[in-house]
Design a protein around this motif. Structure first.
Motif, mmCIF file in Angstrom:
data_model
loop_
_atom_site.group_PDB
_atom_site.id
_atom_site.type_symbol
_atom_site.label_atom_id
_atom_site.label_comp_id
_atom_site.label_asym_id
_atom_site.label_seq_id
_atom_site.Cartn_x
_atom_site.Cartn_y
_atom_site.Cartn_z
ATOM 1 N N ASP A 193 0.810 -1.221 0.000
ATOM 2 C CA ASP A 193 0.000 0.000 0.000
ATOM 3 C C ASP A 193 0.838 1.264 0.000
ATOM 4 O O ASP A 193 0.347 2.351 0.290
ATOM 5 C CB ASP A 193 -0.920 0.006 1.219
ATOM 6 C CG ASP A 193 -0.135 -0.099 2.531
ATOM 7 O OD1 ASP A 193 1.104 -0.241 2.465
ATOM 8 O OD2 ASP A 193 -0.766 -0.026 3.603
ATOM 9 N N GLY A 194 2.113 1.126 -0.285
ATOM 10 C CA GLY A 194 2.989 2.291 -0.308
ATOM 11 C C GLY A 194 3.530 2.693 1.035
ATOM 12 O O GLY A 194 4.135 3.761 1.165
ATOM 13 N N ALA A 195 3.321 1.865 2.071
ATOM 14 C CA ALA A 195 3.840 2.178 3.404
ATOM 15 C C ALA A 195 5.364 2.200 3.385
ATOM 16 O O ALA A 195 6.010 1.506 2.591
ATOM 17 C CB ALA A 195 3.347 1.150 4.413
ATOM 18 N N GLU A 196 5.939 3.004 4.231
ATOM 19 C CA GLU A 196 7.386 3.059 4.375
ATOM 20 C C GLU A 196 7.899 1.684 4.804
ATOM 21 O O GLU A 196 7.266 0.986 5.596
ATOM 22 C CB GLU A 196 7.760 4.102 5.425
ATOM 23 C CG GLU A 196 9.249 4.237 5.668
ATOM 24 C CD GLU A 196 9.576 5.244 6.758
ATOM 25 O OE1 GLU A 196 10.774 5.437 7.006
ATOM 26 O OE2 GLU A 196 8.629 5.802 7.351
ATOM 27 N N ASP A 252 1.424 3.435 8.894
ATOM 28 C CA ASP A 252 2.090 2.144 9.055
ATOM 29 C C ASP A 252 3.518 2.216 8.547
ATOM 30 O O ASP A 252 3.810 2.897 7.552
ATOM 31 C CB ASP A 252 1.351 1.052 8.273
ATOM 32 C CG ASP A 252 -0.017 0.743 8.858
ATOM 33 O OD1 ASP A 252 -0.348 1.295 9.926
ATOM 34 O OD2 ASP A 252 -0.760 -0.034 8.228
ATOM 35 N N VAL A 253 4.412 1.499 9.244
ATOM 36 C CA VAL A 253 5.776 1.278 8.770
ATOM 37 C C VAL A 253 6.006 -0.217 8.774
ATOM 38 O O VAL A 253 5.711 -0.902 9.770
ATOM 39 C CB VAL A 253 6.819 1.977 9.658
ATOM 40 C CG1 VAL A 253 8.232 1.715 9.122
ATOM 41 C CG2 VAL A 253 6.557 3.475 9.753
ATOM 42 N N ARG A 254 6.509 -0.755 7.663
ATOM 43 C CA ARG A 254 6.763 -2.180 7.558
ATOM 44 C C ARG A 254 8.238 -2.474 7.863
ATOM 45 O O ARG A 254 9.105 -1.615 7.666
ATOM 46 C CB ARG A 254 6.414 -2.683 6.153
ATOM 47 C CG ARG A 254 4.919 -2.613 5.843
ATOM 48 C CD ARG A 254 4.622 -2.983 4.404
ATOM 49 N NE ARG A 254 4.916 -4.384 4.118
ATOM 50 C CZ ARG A 254 4.040 -5.374 4.266
ATOM 51 N NH1 ARG A 254 2.823 -5.120 4.721
ATOM 52 N NH2 ARG A 254 4.376 -6.622 3.970
ATOM 53 N N ALA A 255 8.473 -3.683 8.356
ATOM 54 C CA ALA A 255 9.834 -4.094 8.703
ATOM 55 C C ALA A 255 10.133 -5.440 8.058
ATOM 56 O O ALA A 255 9.421 -6.413 8.302
ATOM 57 C CB ALA A 255 9.983 -4.186 10.215
ATOM 58 N N ARG A 256 11.192 -5.500 7.273
ATOM 59 C CA ARG A 256 11.564 -6.756 6.616
ATOM 60 C C ARG A 256 12.061 -7.789 7.628
ATOM 61 O O ARG A 256 11.791 -8.990 7.505
ATOM 62 C CB ARG A 256 12.675 -6.503 5.589
ATOM 63 C CG ARG A 256 12.312 -5.536 4.459
ATOM 64 C CD ARG A 256 13.471 -5.422 3.481
ATOM 65 N NE ARG A 256 13.239 -4.401 2.466
ATOM 66 C CZ ARG A 256 13.616 -3.129 2.582
ATOM 67 N NH1 ARG A 256 14.267 -2.741 3.690
ATOM 68 N NH2 ARG A 256 13.360 -2.264 1.628
ATOM 69 N N GLY A 257 12.814 -7.332 8.624
ATOM 70 C CA GLY A 257 13.449 -8.265 9.546
ATOM 71 C C GLY A 257 12.708 -8.489 10.840
ATOM 72 O O GLY A 257 12.832 -9.552 11.446
ATOM 73 N N GLY A 258 11.963 -7.509 11.281
ATOM 74 C CA GLY A 258 11.215 -7.712 12.517
ATOM 75 C C GLY A 258 10.998 -6.447 13.302
ATOM 76 O O GLY A 258 11.592 -5.395 13.038
#
Length: 481
Positions: free
Chosen positions: A16-19, A221-227
């Motif tokens: 959704d384009g979230a950081e 929202d901010v997404r995290a690849r690692g956790g």
């Protein structure tokens, strides 16, 4: 929603384009800052979000003591020999029933390296020993006894070695510690966002993939690849959680923490399916000494009976007084053992005999007299057969005698919670079946760490900084897996 209930994660909106970053750390105390440093130095793009206007948290308000050992450079410079196995033996005993042996062993095995990591990141320890234990040194001295290592029952288990490492600043040095770690964090290039509140975790399938934050009136929202690493403190400032899990804490006169210690990190993890442990456990520090020579007196409960060796670590004394003796304790002294302690505690009653003193303070006269008689018979032989106080602190108490009021309503009982999210040795939050929750970590007082139902001063900062690093390193690796 009740302030004790789990906070349900929100579903991911997908692409959704979230950081997007590699690792999100929520909380800017020592555990969160060390997690962010380690992740960033591993090459991860890190976002540290702190709900207040500055990093530091409860860590910045602390004594600045870190429990380290196994033969650190500071111990060696002060002339003390330590071993990993000796440290393990002590910590397993002092941490109380339910201590996580895997965490204790990893912490002790890597304690020397952790000491050196802290020094490399700007935290100095002066190579000098302060002889008065159970308190942060008033000087810059770098080493002190902080857990009753040189008292019973621990001296029967392993040689006494001081392991309280005091960051190089007079008296309480938590602010200095966090200033040094904050500078190290700045050098990594990790992003820090202040006044940023974690509303919910973001979930996709069975994985935690980010955090929904709020800044001002806006949520994002901010997404995290690692956790996501939760380093949000304990729950001492959540009255509903205290009432539910550990109501005795509400009686303590000096809560150690900030209003951000509201249990939100634990509730976020519970909403994601995490297991918690030791939620009914707390540290309760009753600092009737130093000076240590005050331990020549005897501690009695509401029945006029002794309940612990008086030279014990003040945290053990406070826990015993509050949790096992309904917060009722008096220190019985004679003229030779009567002086104000470092907080100004002094006798509030004085009488010629134990019976007269008991009447004045409301204890059973015959029992207090019997307690004092038994102690004095032992002391005349230079021993303490009941609780094994150090011989140099054992001597008969001669009338007139006085009593220092150490009841919970009257004295300084410093407390904080010990329970939190169950994690593995890498900081991964785990479910009730022992499996790890993908993408979720908990460290510091948000986690159930090394102290289970016992405590030693310095283990909060030691555990938080060390397992914060473990979580940061693991989350960074997961970002590229």
């Amino acid at each position: 929603m009740s302030e004790t209930e789990p906070i349900t994660p929100v579903a991911s909106a997908g692409d959704d384009g979230a950081e997007v970053v590699d690792v999100i750390v929520v909380g800017g105390g020592c555990a969160g800052v060390c997690a962010a440093i380690e992740a960033a130095e591993a090459g991860a793009r890190v976002l540290l979000a702190e709900r207040t206007s500055a990093i530091g948290g409860t860590s910045a308000m602390s004594s600045g003591l870190l429990y380290l050992g196994g033969g650190t450079a500071t111990q060696i410079a002060c002339g003390f020999e330590d071993t990993v196995e000796g440290m393990v033996t002590f910590l397993l005993a002092a941490s109380g029933p339910g201590a996580d042996e895997a965490k204790v062993r990893r912490y002790c095995n890597e304690s020397v390296a952790h000491h050196d990591w802290l020094v490399e990141h700007g935290v100095e320890f002066d190579p000098s020993f302060h002889p008065e234990g159970d308190i942060q040194p008033p000087t810059e001295a770098g080493l002190v006894f902080t857990g009753g290592e040189d008292t019973s029952p621990f001296v029967e288990l392993t040689p006494a070695v001081p392991r309280g490492h005091h960051a190089k600043f007079p008296n309480e040095s938590g602010g200095y510690l966090m200033e040094r770690l904050g500078s190290a964090l700045s050098a990594t290039g990790a992003e820090v966002r202040l006044d940023t509140f974690a509303e919910a975790l973001v979930v996709e399938a069975d994985r935690i993939v980010g955090v929904r934050f709020r800044t001002g009136g806006s949520s994002f929202d901010v997404r995290a690849r690692g956790g996501v690493i939760l380093a949000m403190g304990g729950f001492l400032f959540n009255p509903d959680m205290i009432a539910r899990y550990v109501p005795a804490a509400a009686r303590c006169t000096y809560p150690l923490g900030t209003d951000a210690d509201d249990g939100r990190g634990i509730r976020l993890a519970l909403g994601a399916g995490a297991r918690v442990a030791n939620m009914d456990a707390l540290e309760c520090h009753l600092p009737f000494h130093p000076p240590r020579r005050l331990s020549a007196g005897i501690l009695v409960n509401g029945e006029g009976r002794r309940f612990i060796n008086e030279d014990a670590y003040n945290g053990r004394i406070g826990q015993r007084a509050l949790l096992e003796n309904d917060g009722v304790a008096f220190l019985i002294v004679d003229e030779a053992a009567s002086e104000p302690n470092w907080l100004g505690f002094r006798p509030g009653w004085v009488a010629e005999t134990a019976e007269e003193l008991a009447v004045e303070i409301g204890l059973p006269p015959h029992q207090l007299a019997a307690t004092l008689d038994r102690y004095n018979i032992d002391a005349a032989r230079g021993v303490d057969s009941e609780f094994h106080k150090l011989p140099e602190l054992v001597r008969p108490l001669v009338g007139p005698v006085g009593a220092v009021d150490l009841r919970v309503e009257s004295a300084y009982y410093a407390s904080f919670t010990l329970g939190g999210v169950v994690t593995d040795v890498d900081g991964r939050a785990t479910r009730s079946d022992g499996t790890a929750i993908d993408g979720l970590f908990a460290v510091g007082r948000t986690a159930a760490g090394i102290p289970a139902r016992g405590y030693v001063s310095g283990i909060s900062l030691g555990d938080g900084t060390f397992f914060g690093r473990c979580a940061g390193r693991t989350a960074a690796a997961d970002a590229t897996a």
